[in-house]
Design a protein around this motif. Structure first.
Motif, PDB file in Angstrom:
ATOM      1  N   GLN A  14       0.374   4.797  -4.738  1.00  0.00           N
ATOM      2  CA  GLN A  14       0.179   4.467  -6.331  1.00  0.00           C
ATOM      3  C   GLN A  14       2.054   3.409  -6.084  1.00  0.00           C
ATOM      4  O   GLN A  14       2.015   2.189  -6.350  1.00  0.00           O
ATOM      5  CB  GLN A  14       0.454   5.086  -7.093  1.00  0.00           C
ATOM      6  CG  GLN A  14       0.852   4.171  -8.212  1.00  0.00           C
ATOM      7  CD  GLN A  14      -0.458   3.216  -9.047  1.00  0.00           C
ATOM      8  OE1 GLN A  14      -1.700   3.698  -8.831  1.00  0.00           O
ATOM      9  NE2 GLN A  14       0.125   2.317  -9.766  1.00  0.00           N
ATOM     10  N   GLY A  22       3.245  -3.886  -3.540  1.00  0.00           N
ATOM     11  CA  GLY A  22       2.372  -5.177  -3.258  1.00  0.00           C
ATOM     12  C   GLY A  22       2.081  -5.691  -4.270  1.00  0.00           C
ATOM     13  O   GLY A  22       2.149  -7.327  -4.430  1.00  0.00           O
ATOM     14  N   ARG A  23       2.031  -5.431  -5.457  1.00  0.00           N
ATOM     15  CA  ARG A  23       2.199  -6.494  -7.113  1.00  0.00           C
ATOM     16  C   ARG A  23       2.942  -7.673  -7.059  1.00  0.00           C
ATOM     17  O   ARG A  23       3.057  -8.002  -7.475  1.00  0.00           O
ATOM     18  CB  ARG A  23       1.458  -5.693  -8.061  1.00  0.00           C
ATOM     19  CG  ARG A  23       0.359  -5.466  -7.593  1.00  0.00           C
ATOM     20  CD  ARG A  23      -0.383  -5.346  -9.440  1.00  0.00           C
ATOM     21  NE  ARG A  23      -0.298  -3.385  -9.461  1.00  0.00           N
ATOM     22  CZ  ARG A  23      -0.625  -2.403  -9.406  1.00  0.00           C
ATOM     23  NH1 ARG A  23      -1.511  -2.532  -8.548  1.00  0.00           N
ATOM     24  NH2 ARG A  23      -0.140  -1.140  -9.523  1.00  0.00           N
ATOM     25  N   ARG A  78       3.404   2.002  -3.082  1.00  0.00           N
ATOM     26  CA  ARG A  78       2.389   0.657  -2.510  1.00  0.00           C
ATOM     27  C   ARG A  78       1.995  -0.275  -2.334  1.00  0.00           C
ATOM     28  O   ARG A  78       2.362  -1.215  -2.975  1.00  0.00           O
ATOM     29  CB  ARG A  78       2.233   1.581  -1.040  1.00  0.00           C
ATOM     30  CG  ARG A  78       2.698   2.015   0.243  1.00  0.00           C
ATOM     31  CD  ARG A  78       1.587   2.330   1.636  1.00  0.00           C
ATOM     32  NE  ARG A  78       1.702   1.176   1.523  1.00  0.00           N
ATOM     33  CZ  ARG A  78       1.607   0.475   2.852  1.00  0.00           C
ATOM     34  NH1 ARG A  78       3.233   0.634   3.115  1.00  0.00           N
ATOM     35  NH2 ARG A  78       0.956  -0.237   3.877  1.00  0.00           N
ATOM     36  N   ALA A  79       1.342   0.006  -3.703  1.00  0.00           N
ATOM     37  CA  ALA A  79       0.211  -0.346  -4.903  1.00  0.00           C
ATOM     38  C   ALA A  79       1.548  -1.452  -5.196  1.00  0.00           C
ATOM     39  O   ALA A  79       0.924  -2.840  -5.370  1.00  0.00           O
ATOM     40  CB  ALA A  79      -0.680  -0.403  -5.310  1.00  0.00           C
ATOM     41  N   GLU A  80       2.203  -0.500  -6.288  1.00  0.00           N
ATOM     42  CA  GLU A  80       3.572  -1.885  -7.002  1.00  0.00           C
ATOM     43  C   GLU A  80       4.076  -2.854  -6.068  1.00  0.00           C
ATOM     44  O   GLU A  80       4.064  -3.930  -6.985  1.00  0.00           O
ATOM     45  CB  GLU A  80       3.685  -0.520  -8.037  1.00  0.00           C
ATOM     46  CG  GLU A  80       3.223   0.852  -8.943  1.00  0.00           C
ATOM     47  CD  GLU A  80       2.759  -0.671 -10.361  1.00  0.00           C
ATOM     48  OE1 GLU A  80       3.426  -1.123 -10.245  1.00  0.00           O
ATOM     49  OE2 GLU A  80       2.224   0.296 -10.924  1.00  0.00           O
TER      50      GLU A  80
END
Length: 82
Positions: free
Chosen positions: A23, A29-30, A25-27
């Motif tokens: 999660q 990335g955004r 890394r997803a944040e």
């Protein structure tokens, strides 16, 4: 999985402190692709993405340890008298 408060880096850092690296890394990335944010925030997000990446050496050492374990077990089983 609980929804995290904050946006971007704050949510990513909260995810890291809770151990949820996927999660995080997803944040990050955004944040890294958001043109509305400053360059320094995007650069910080990029650094966090690099810091949370799985190191290839660690993965290879883990696989080698599993292989060695299986080899030892296999030899021990084959050396047992029948």
């Amino acid at each position: 999985m609980a929804k995290r408060k904050g946006n971007g880096l704050e949510a990513g850092l909260q995810a890291v402190t809770q151990g949820d690296y996927i999660q995080a890394r997803a944040e990050f990335g955004r944040v890294g692709v958001d043109e509305a944010l400053s360059e320094s925030r995007r650069a910080e997000a990029t650094r966090w993405i690099a810091a949370t990446r799985l190191d290839r050496g660690t993965l290879l050492v883990g696989l080698a340890c599993i292989g060695l374990f299986l080899l030892v077990v296999g030899v021990a089983v084959l050396k047992q008298p029948h």
